[in-house]
Design an enzyme around this catalytic site. Structure first.
Site, PDB file in Angstrom:
ATOM      1  CD  GLN A 206       5.172   0.024  -3.156  1.00 57.03           C
ATOM      2  OE1 GLN A 206       4.437  -0.667  -3.046  1.00 57.03           O
ATOM      3  NE2 GLN A 206       4.253   1.222  -2.155  1.00 57.03           N
ATOM      4  CG  PHE A 237       0.302  -0.787  -8.156  1.00 56.94           C
ATOM      5  CD1 PHE A 237       0.006   0.543  -8.978  1.00 56.94           C
ATOM      6  CD2 PHE A 237       0.756  -2.059  -8.759  1.00 56.94           C
ATOM      7  CE1 PHE A 237       0.473   0.499 -10.636  1.00 56.94           C
ATOM      8  CE2 PHE A 237       1.297  -1.412 -10.923  1.00 56.94           C
ATOM      9  CZ  PHE A 237       1.140  -0.813 -10.901  1.00 56.94           C
ATOM     10  CD  GLU A 241       2.862   0.958   2.566  1.00 55.23           C
ATOM     11  OE1 GLU A 241       2.241   1.098   1.419  1.00 55.23           O
ATOM     12  OE2 GLU A 241       3.046   1.751   3.299  1.00 55.23           O
ATOM     13  NE  ARG A 319      -4.012   7.808   3.530  1.00 61.47           N
ATOM     14  CZ  ARG A 319      -3.544   8.886   2.896  1.00 61.47           C
ATOM     15  NH1 ARG A 319      -4.873   9.320   2.187  1.00 61.47           N
ATOM     16  NH2 ARG A 319      -3.000   9.712   3.779  1.00 61.47           N
ATOM     17  NE  ARG A 351      -1.850   4.770  -8.038  1.00 63.20           N
ATOM     18  CZ  ARG A 351      -1.215   4.971 -10.287  1.00 63.20           C
ATOM     19  NH1 ARG A 351      -1.800   3.689 -10.302  1.00 63.20           N
ATOM     20  NH2 ARG A 351      -0.838   5.371 -10.792  1.00 63.20           N
ATOM     21  CG  PHE A 353      -2.655   3.626   2.633  1.00 62.94           C
ATOM     22  CD1 PHE A 353      -1.905   2.349   2.577  1.00 62.94           C
ATOM     23  CD2 PHE A 353      -3.327   3.619   3.934  1.00 62.94           C
ATOM     24  CE1 PHE A 353      -1.298   1.494   3.995  1.00 62.94           C
ATOM     25  CE2 PHE A 353      -2.208   2.957   5.130  1.00 62.94           C
ATOM     26  CZ  PHE A 353      -0.880   1.948   5.103  1.00 62.94           C
ATOM     27  CB  ALA A 519       1.461   8.452   1.700  1.00 66.49           C
ATOM     28  CD  GLU A 727      -1.762   5.959  -1.819  1.00 66.70           C
ATOM     29  OE1 GLU A 727      -1.401   7.687  -1.741  1.00 66.70           O
ATOM     30  OE2 GLU A 727      -2.239   5.488  -1.482  1.00 66.70           O
TER      31      GLU A 727
HETATM   32  N1  MTE Z   1       3.222   4.279 -10.890  1.00 66.56           N
HETATM   33  C1  MTE Z   1       3.115   3.184 -11.250  1.00 66.56           C
HETATM   34  N2  MTE Z   1       3.684   2.861 -12.732  1.00 66.56           N
HETATM   35  N3  MTE Z   1       3.619   1.886 -10.226  1.00 66.56           N
HETATM   36  C2  MTE Z   1       3.439   1.420  -8.959  1.00 66.56           C
HETATM   37  O1  MTE Z   1       3.509   0.666  -8.504  1.00 66.56           O
HETATM   38  N4  MTE Z   1       2.263   2.874  -6.896  1.00 66.56           N
HETATM   39  C3  MTE Z   1       1.016   3.679  -6.469  1.00 66.56           C
HETATM   40  C4  MTE Z   1       1.497   5.294  -6.922  1.00 66.56           C
HETATM   41  N5  MTE Z   1       2.087   5.241  -8.800  1.00 66.56           N
HETATM   42  C5  MTE Z   1       2.863   2.617  -8.547  1.00 66.56           C
HETATM   43  C6  MTE Z   1       2.307   4.018  -9.003  1.00 66.56           C
HETATM   44  C7  MTE Z   1       1.024   4.210  -5.532  1.00 66.56           C
HETATM   45  S1  MTE Z   1       0.200   3.087  -4.884  1.00 66.56           S
HETATM   46  C8  MTE Z   1       1.673   4.863  -4.610  1.00 66.56           C
HETATM   47  S2  MTE Z   1       1.663   5.185  -3.302  1.00 66.56           S
HETATM   48  C9  MTE Z   1       2.347   5.946  -5.614  1.00 66.56           C
HETATM   49  O2  MTE Z   1       2.644   6.126  -6.960  1.00 66.56           O
HETATM   50  C10 MTE Z   1       3.810   5.715  -4.953  1.00 66.56           C
HETATM   51  O3  MTE Z   1       4.759   6.560  -5.670  1.00 66.56           O
HETATM   52  P1  MTE Z   1       4.770   8.126  -5.194  1.00 66.56           P
HETATM   53  O4  MTE Z   1       5.076   8.837  -3.238  1.00 66.56           O
HETATM   54  O5  MTE Z   1       6.717   8.489  -5.948  1.00 66.56           O
HETATM   55  O6  MTE Z   1       3.857   9.157  -5.528  1.00 66.56           O
HETATM   56 MO1  MOS Z   2       0.637   3.955  -1.795  1.00 64.32          MO
HETATM   57  S1  MOS Z   2      -1.022   1.888  -1.830  1.00 64.32           S
HETATM   58  O1  MOS Z   2       0.311   4.284  -0.290  1.00 64.32           O
HETATM   59  O2  MOS Z   2       1.972   1.952  -1.666  1.00 64.32           O
END
Ligand code: MTE
Ligand code: MOS
Length: 827
Positions: A206, A237, A241, A319, A351, A353, A519, A727
């Site tokens: 990520q 998820f 990161e 957070r 997710r 955080f 985030a 998230e």
């Molecule tokens: N959705 C899917 N399908 N797979 C993922 O790994 N990660 C989540 C969320 N949704 C995730 C997901 C997390 S932890 C975050 S921070 C955000 O997606 C990151 O993506 P964005 O900033 O584009 O929303």
């Molecule tokens: Mo999402 S826990 O901020 O990668």
């Protein structure tokens, strides 16, 4: 309205478009990092030597026998590292450790012609260990004063005075569980070194820029000598990161030492035993309410279980502290945070955080105190909502507080809550062995990285001579639909059809110095950068079109693949305009940049306005609990969630559904267990497979599941009026836990208090039902105390907390809510 949030007529954003890779995902054609292995000639495979102790000194490492195993090419050890032997950014994660810090830690890596050769080689490596005492649970860490990192405090008002004068004061404790990411694609990296020593690592990460930095410092190179690419991830998820860096570095080290490509992919049990998870927390709290149930004060100590190294534990804790208020106005707040050091995987981003952990504390407080106050939990929640003009405990004004109310009221209506509440009462009166309950909980989640500097992004947009468009941006795709949204943003900003735009994989040599896609800010940040790049190109094309059509530049409209002036026939096809611009030697590509303005955060004082805005939502969940077994069904869930003006409604609804179900998994099913015994496998993860770690599947989906996006929710100052979505919906699942609590308590007389463990597995619900029926509390649950004359100790006195189960009598005698002993959450 700001330029950033304004939408043109007929935009491509806002259309319900399927995920750009949906077809590839379902046919299996989508390429993931490990798929490159079979396409790469002469690739070597890496396999770890995993230590059989949770904490030990490595006294001897003898690798020579591995080299006698056919197919073994090399064993990588600390002696091979030309740069820094560390896989993290805090300097506390030796890549090749001399002291083992968790059961199964990799002490060295074997490279083989085949994975099997590498595996057999790893078995031949001789390692001697001197075992050391290991701390496994967060309660043991508290007892032994084993902490790491900073211990922040969030404070507002006069908590002691407010509690002293509060009509109702309660105190309690909560142990809340961690969570395994269980992304379908495990950690993976494939590394190459070219003839000039340029390192190219493809990584399921990520945070490609940070993976690049770690690879460079391990190899002793500058960043320009390392390129990291992420094709896509099969889920991150948060688990990708920080965690991918070390594996990428091992693969890159192997490639640079052997001159051959190296592939490192963790198998499932390696991934489960080696990589960090969501932080479990221990919380102690005291809360004061007025006569109407309004929160007057909260005093809490949150101890997160950080595992063996710091990783992202400090920002996760920050957070958590910034979300203990959730959607509620609490005038006096004091929350102390600290991070336990335990001999387990290094817990990391997941997710939400830390937000989910912080929110769960206040929702648990409300859920446990409501019956004692004699107030319906939904009424108590609603009564404590923020009003416009109020500030969070860290001093940020709560803008759009009315949206939390709007979500809540819409759920009450669309969820038909009043009528169903009556039906539930009728059901409970006529069914002796089952109880139903409906709980509704709100979410308010801050969007932006707390650390202000991370709130920047870049993009590179190329328009080719034929009018087709290629977009690079700094964000990574992990299934969340970021690329789909970026295609929609680019098509909208350029005024071209969706099909004219293509996305290239995320690479550090295209867009440098990127932040993690995390985030939930991926679309906000990268979307604004993509839009900025597109607008630079459009501004140049405007001049060309103006001359050609004889129309002033600002009267031209770009849209649908044409440029149009106000008059008849003043139309030019995009491709023709681009071709003409090329001939006129106009630059057809641009680098875009964006930084979020107006943020400030003082991490020492825990004060400021760290968030661009808040995301709001509300969920109503109805469950049915079986009184004999504690087994339950999730009958119906209604959600209203605020995503601003959605960039991509299909994607956003999918994110709400997925986030909710992942949250429900965390709170009801997923039960991480480590061996807490004093035996030889102390510290081993005992739930290291899908057979022992229960994930939500189709059968755990709510039987009725209605998700709506809040309407008329334009967010000014964010790309095309949208809001982040990744998230926040996860925390809507707290409604399920609270519904289970209410259903369990309905087995007792009205006003019954239930202290439900987390996760609320059927076993935990069984104990709660027993408690409701007047039976004994389970030994690991500390009941809520009334009166609250005690104080929450900042650094609990180790002598006061013996490491044996304490009796209920002791618990009742104690007026001080202190760290009680147990062997963890489990039954
Ligand atoms: N959705 C899917 N399908 N797979 C993922 O790994 N990660 C989540 C969320 N949704 C995730 C997901 C997390 S932890 C975050 S921070 C955000 O997606 C990151 O993506 P964005 O900033 O584009 O929303
Ligand atoms: Mo999402 S826990 O901020 O990668």
């Amino acid at each position: 309205m700001s330029d950033l949030s304004l939408r043109p007529a007929d935009p491509v954003v806002g259309r319900a478009i399927p995920h750009e890779s949906a077809g590839l995902h379902v046919t299996g054609a989508a390429l993931y990092t490990d798929d490159l292995t079979v396409r790469t000639h002469g690739i070597l495979h890496a396999h770890p030597v995993q230590a059989p102790h949770a904490h030990a000194k490595v006294t001897r490492l003898h690798t020579a026998p591995a080299l006698d195993v056919p197919g073994v090419v090399r064993v990588l050890t600390a002696d091979d590292v030309p740069g820094v032997n560390d896989g993290g950014v805090k300097g506390d994660e030796p890549l090749f450790p001399s002291e083992v810090m968790l059961f199964g830690q990799a002490v060295c890596w074997v490279l083989g012609e085949t994975l099997e050769a590498a595996r057999l080689g790893s078995l031949a490596v001789e390692v001697d260990y001197e075992p050391l005492p290991a701390i496994i649970t967060v309660r043991e860490a508290i007892e032994r004063d084993s902490f790491q990192g900073g211990a922040p405090r969030l404070e507002r008002g006069d908590v002691d005075n407010a509690l002293a004068g509060a009509p109702h004061v309660f105190s309690g404790e909560l142990d809340l569980a961690g969570q395994e990411h269980f992304y379908l694609e495990t950690q993976c990296a494939v590394a190459h070194v070219d003839e000039a020593g340029q390192v190219f690592v493809q990584s399921s990460t990520q945070h490609p820029s940070e993976t690049q930095e770690i690879v460079a410092h391990v190899l002793g190179l500058s960043s320009h000598a390392v390129t990291v690419q992420c094709l896509r991830m099969g889920g991150g998820f948060g688990g990708k990161e920080m965690q991918p860096h070390g594996y990428a570095a091992v693969a890159a080290l192997g490639a640079s030492l052997t001159g051959r490509p190296v592939r490192l992919r963790l198998n499932r049990s390696q991934d489960l035993t080696l990589t960090g998870k969501r932080h479990g927390f221990h919380a102690q709290w005291r809360a004061g309410f007025d006569g109407e149930g309004r929160l007057l004060a909260l005093d809490a100590t949150l101890t997160s279980d950080g595992g063996w190294s710091l990783d992202l534990s400090e920002p996760v804790l920050a957070r958590a502290l910034c979300h203990v208020d959730n959607a509620y106005w609490i005038p006096n707040v004091r929350v102390n945070g600290r991070i336990a050091l335990t001999h387990k995987t290094s817990q990391t981003a997941f997710r939400g955080f830390g937000g989910p952990q912080g929110m769960l504390v206040i929702e648990d407080v409300i859920g446990r105190c409501a019956p004692r106050l004699g107030i319906d939990p939904a009424v108590l929640r609603r009564r404590n909502f923020y009003a416009s003009g109020q500030e969070t405990p860290y001093g940020q004004p709560v803008r759009h507080a009315e949206r939390a109310v709007a979500c809540w009221e819409q759920v009450l209506t669309t969820g038909d809550v009043a009528a169903r509440t009556a039906q539930i009462a009728a059901h409970n009166a006529s069914h002796p062995h089952t109880r139903r309950a409906l709980a509704i909980t709100p979410v308010k989640f801050g969007i932006s990285f707390n650390f202000t500097a991370f709130n920047q992004a870049g993009a590179l947009v190329h328009v080719y001579k034929d009018g087709s468009v290629l977009v690079n941006h700094g964000g990574t795709e992990m299934g969340q639909g970021l690329h789909t949204k970026m295609l929609q943003v680019a098509a909208t900003s350029l005024g071209v059809p969706f099909e004219s735009v293509r996305l290239a994989p995320t690479r550090t040599d295209k867009v440098p110095n990127t932040s993690a896609t995390a985030a939930s800010s991926g679309a906000d940040l990268n979307g604004a950068a993509v839009k900025n790049a597109c607008e630079q190109v459009v501004e140049r094309l405007r001049v060309v079109a103006s001359a050609r059509l004889g129309v002033p530049p600002d009267e031209l409209r770009f849209g649908g693949g044409f440029v149009r002036g106000p008059g008849e026939g003043q139309t030019l096809a995009w491709a023709d305009l681009v071709a003409e611009a090329y001939v006129q030697r106009v630059q057809l590509w641009a680098a875009g940049f964006y930084r979020t303005e107006g943020l400030h955060w003082d991490s020492a004082a825990m004060a400021g306005s760290p968030f661009k805005y808040f995301s709001y939502g509300a969920a109503a969940a109805e469950v049915e609990v079986d009184g004999f077994t504690g087994a339950y069904r999730l009958l119906r869930v209604d959600i209203v969630h605020d995503v601003g003006d959605s960039l991509s409604p299909l994607i956003d609804i999918g994110q709400v559904e997925g986030g909710f179900v992942q949250g429900a998994g965390w709170l009801t099913l997923e039960d991480l267990r480590w061996d807490e015994s004093s035996g030889p496998t102390r510290g081993r993860l005992v739930t290291a497979s899908a057979s022992t770690y229960k994930l939500p599947s189709l059968s755990e989906m709510p039987e009725v599941f209605n998700v709506a996006l809040l309407e008329r929710a334009h967010e000014d100052g964010v790309v095309y009026g949208s809001k982040a979505v990744g998230e926040p919906p996860l925390m809507l699942a707290i409604s399920v836990r609270e519904a289970l609590r209410q259903a369990a308590s309905a087995f007792g007389p009205p006003g019954t208090v239930v202290d439900l463990a987390s996760p609320a597995t059927p076993e935990a619900v069984f104990w709660a039902v027993r408690q409701a029926r007047g039976g004994a509390q389970p030994p690991h649950i500390v009941p809520v105390l009334e009166g609250g004359v005690g104080v929450v100790p900042e650094q609990p006195d180790a002598d006061a907390q013996p490491l044996q189960p304490r009796s209920e009598q002791v618990a009742q005698d104690e007026q001080v809510a202190q760290v009680a002993q147990s062997s963890g959450r489990g039954g």
